[in-house]
Write an enzyme that holds these catalytic residues in place. Structure first.
Site, PDB file in Angstrom:
ATOM      1  N   CYS A   1       0.828  -1.213   0.000  1.00  0.00           N
ATOM      2  CA  CYS A   1       0.000   0.000   0.000  1.00  0.00           C
ATOM      3  C   CYS A   1       0.856   1.255   0.000  1.00  0.00           C
ATOM      4  O   CYS A   1       0.327   2.360  -0.112  1.00  0.00           O
ATOM      5  CB  CYS A   1      -0.918   0.011   1.222  1.00  0.00           C
TER       6      CYS A   1
ATOM      7  N   SER B   1     -10.837   1.880   5.313  1.00  0.00           N
ATOM      8  CA  SER B   1     -10.844   2.527   4.005  1.00  0.00           C
ATOM      9  C   SER B   1     -11.418   1.539   2.988  1.00  0.00           C
ATOM     10  O   SER B   1     -11.393   0.334   3.197  1.00  0.00           O
ATOM     11  CB  SER B   1      -9.433   2.945   3.627  1.00  0.00           C
TER      12      SER B   1
ATOM     13  N   ILE C   1     -12.252  -0.503  -0.741  1.00  0.00           N
ATOM     14  CA  ILE C   1     -11.705  -1.070  -1.975  1.00  0.00           C
ATOM     15  C   ILE C   1     -12.225  -0.192  -3.110  1.00  0.00           C
ATOM     16  O   ILE C   1     -13.431   0.083  -3.180  1.00  0.00           O
ATOM     17  CB  ILE C   1     -12.166  -2.533  -2.113  1.00  0.00           C
TER      18      ILE C   1
ATOM     19  N   LYS D   1      -9.734   6.978   4.208  1.00  0.00           N
ATOM     20  CA  LYS D   1     -11.070   6.562   4.640  1.00  0.00           C
ATOM     21  C   LYS D   1     -12.170   7.067   3.709  1.00  0.00           C
ATOM     22  O   LYS D   1     -13.050   6.294   3.307  1.00  0.00           O
ATOM     23  CB  LYS D   1     -11.329   7.058   6.074  1.00  0.00           C
TER      24      LYS D   1
ATOM     25  N   HIS E   1      -8.969   4.619  -0.969  1.00  0.00           N
ATOM     26  CA  HIS E   1      -7.630   4.036  -0.841  1.00  0.00           C
ATOM     27  C   HIS E   1      -7.358   3.046  -1.985  1.00  0.00           C
ATOM     28  O   HIS E   1      -7.316   1.839  -1.768  1.00  0.00           O
ATOM     29  CB  HIS E   1      -7.516   3.356   0.534  1.00  0.00           C
TER      30      HIS E   1
END
Lengths: 385, 385
Positions: free
Chosen positions: B83, B207, B209, B329, B333
């Site tokens: 990430c 957060s 998908i 959030k 993300h």
């Protein structure tokens, strides 16, 4: 910009390492390179890898390998450019050291391809091609290269057996490389009768699916004396160029424009000509790729690349020795590791430590690692100090 | 080393872009950034991405995106750090420009996560964790963060609703961000009653998908005048540190040592203290991650991070505004793009172009992008010129 040298090399034997995990493979190569360099700390770790996600369910190799190699905390990333991932990671390490951002960079190329079914790995390798416009039509990476080979044979009226010398040379050289996957000779007869994979590419035109890892340590040349490594080798040029990923977008199927541009940039940086190169670690993933690379890099005219093999110029004692430790064909092609293996082998040659395969008076070595069928091309020129 | 500035930014709206391909997403962000910078050629393209192989069957994004964006031939690679891939690519671009290897570097973060089933994407995200020692036991990436949150609540006697201000703040800020996925407010009641995902993490601790892309253009600060971009922003510090990927290898579960080291390096480079930071784009993949990051970076004592939210200090007009455009959030993300979104948003603030969310007198912005549960941490400090 600072002058950069390779001060350490490490590698694992290439093969089917079913009992060794990805991180253990990387570790073995790293420990070899650190020991060879005589250092135990580095400022940065770059991992070249293409398929760890798809085949091992593991991304995030930078931090993972750094920690496992006792380098917790160090800056670390994975760099990916399909089969060119290894040299791409080297290139990033070179940029960091040459630019003065870090002093000691460790680059490891690692790939583990044999834990899964062959069909799974073949599908994964197609991710080097264009997923939406090539792979979705069922083209595998082998069949993409088969299209190139077929077109080459048609366009230049070349028979399939004209490619035999490349395979024969690679296997002959692998015999003396303890790290090679296939250390045995291959005859012209065996080449011609090999099982067809994707017409006209047969089994012996193709590099194998395999596991392996290789590593190098880079530092500024003016730090070499303080570190006292065995035999440093200077990086004289580091150059990258890209081309379209999909074949159908190319201006000319049989000209690797990315390879030509990448090589030209490297020659300019080093102020050398093709004729100055003493040995060339070619990206012989398929025999057609060797030929196209040799032509793009100025070693042969368009359509004449096969002559280098037929005229016996690519052997250890030839005019341009290639794949001196077996190449992708016979040392093996663990994709994301290959570019680093090429650098390791070029260093062995420039150190005069290539044993029975030593190229006499080797001073200038060239390596070229290719992602996809010529879409990412990373060329390095290395010089003995 | 050369001083480096960001001269262009671009981004797509974050959301479920089922009708747009990975390369089209990247293109939209790139065209925005190039136009904003007023350049049409670059020397290098770096693509930050984590999951293109697993979820789109496509690796080799560097060459692919370069060609699609009209930059055929340019040096291009994909950089991956789970990430943290977006900021990892920024970091690599920064190294290349600061070190003098290239003049203009284009960095794009892109991720497409919604074309596959949620379970497939959840499994893919677990590749940010340790495949052999965490994911193989069935731990998802959410459940790894749930372990951290549970431990934090136990260790410091903190109730779940103490985390509510982080989610409420992110959603409040997203309302004014046209690129945000969830531009609506969330009440404390809604937070407390949200569906449980992995106890104690509920839907509003997490957060989403999603799909998205963001891009920035970097060049040496002393070239800015010649290029005449709208409003350049200086990169005052760029720092990376790693930690163990697996939680069980950490000395202390509740101290993000990688984040602490990364932030310390950034503060040293820029010669600033945490109190000098005007706004902080935090990696709020989960509300617990915001808290641990704030503590590691010196904004709160260990176990006191939740106080920043409870005391109202994280709002636009607070002492330390965080997630000023919605954060992971509520902006969303798209994992490999997130680090670049953070930079884009920090630039908007430092240009004074953050609209209703403008932090008054913003001069120094900090961004922190985290790979895994703290294993790769990339911190940047940006300054208004």
């Amino acid at each position: 910009m600072r002058d950069v040298s390779i001060i350490g090399i490490g590698q694992t034997k290439v093969g089917e390492h079913w009992d060794v995990s990805l991180r253990h493979l990387a570790l073995e190569a790293i420990l070899g390179a650190l020991q060879d360099a005589g250092v135990d700390q580095v400022d940065m770790l770059l991992a070249g890898n293409m398929l760890s996600g798809e085949l091992s369910g593991q991304e995030h190799l930078g931090a993972l390998i750094a920690d496992f190699a006792g380098l917790r905390g160090v800056e670390a990333f994975k760099v990916e450019a399909a089969c060119g991932s290894g040299a791409a990671a080297v290139r990033m390490g070179y940029i960091a050291v040459a630019g003065g951002m870090v002093d000691v960079a460790l680059v490891v190329g690692v790939e583990k391809m044999t834990d899964r079914k062959g069909s799974t790995t073949t599908a994964a390798l197609a991710m080097a091609a264009d997923a939406d416009y090539e792979a979705m039509h069922g083209l595998s990476f082998v069949s993409i290269n088969a299209l190139l080979m077929r077109r080459y044979m048609y366009e230049f009226n070349v028979s399939h057996d004209a490619f035999a010398p490349f395979t024969i040379n690679a296997h002959r050289n692998a015999v003396n490389n303890p790290y090679a996957m296939f250390p045995f000779p291959v005859s012209r007869e065996k080449f011609e009768n090999a099982k067809m994979i994707a017409d006209p590419i047969n089994l012996l035109d193709s590099s194998p699916i395999c596991d392996g890892a290789a590593a190098i340590v880079l530092c500024p040349t003016d730090m070499v004396k303080g570190l006292r490594p065995a035999r440093p080798v200077r990086v004289l040029a580091s150059a990258v160029a890209t081309d379209t990923v999909a074949l159908h977008d190319r201006r000319d199927l049989l000209t690797l424009e990315g390879a030509a541009l990448s090589a030209r940039r490297a020659y300019q940086q080093a102020e050398v000509r093709p004729a100055d190169v003493d040995l060339f670690e070619v990206h012989d993933a398929f025999s057609i790729m060797s030929v196209l690379s040799l032509e793009a890099c100025g070693f042969a005219e368009r359509g004449q690349g096969v002559r280098l093999g037929l005229d016996g110029e690519i052997g250890i004692n030839g005019k341009l020795p290639i794949c001196t430790m077996g190449g992708l064909k016979a040392r093996g092609h663990p994709v994301g590791a290959t570019g680093v293996y090429q650098m390791v082998e070029a260093v062995q040659q420039l150190r005069g430590k290539a044993g029975a395969n030593q190229v006499a008076n080797a001073r200038l070595a060239m390596t070229q690692n290719i992602g996809g069928s010529g879409a990412t091309v990373i060329t390095h020129l290395l010089e003995a100090i």
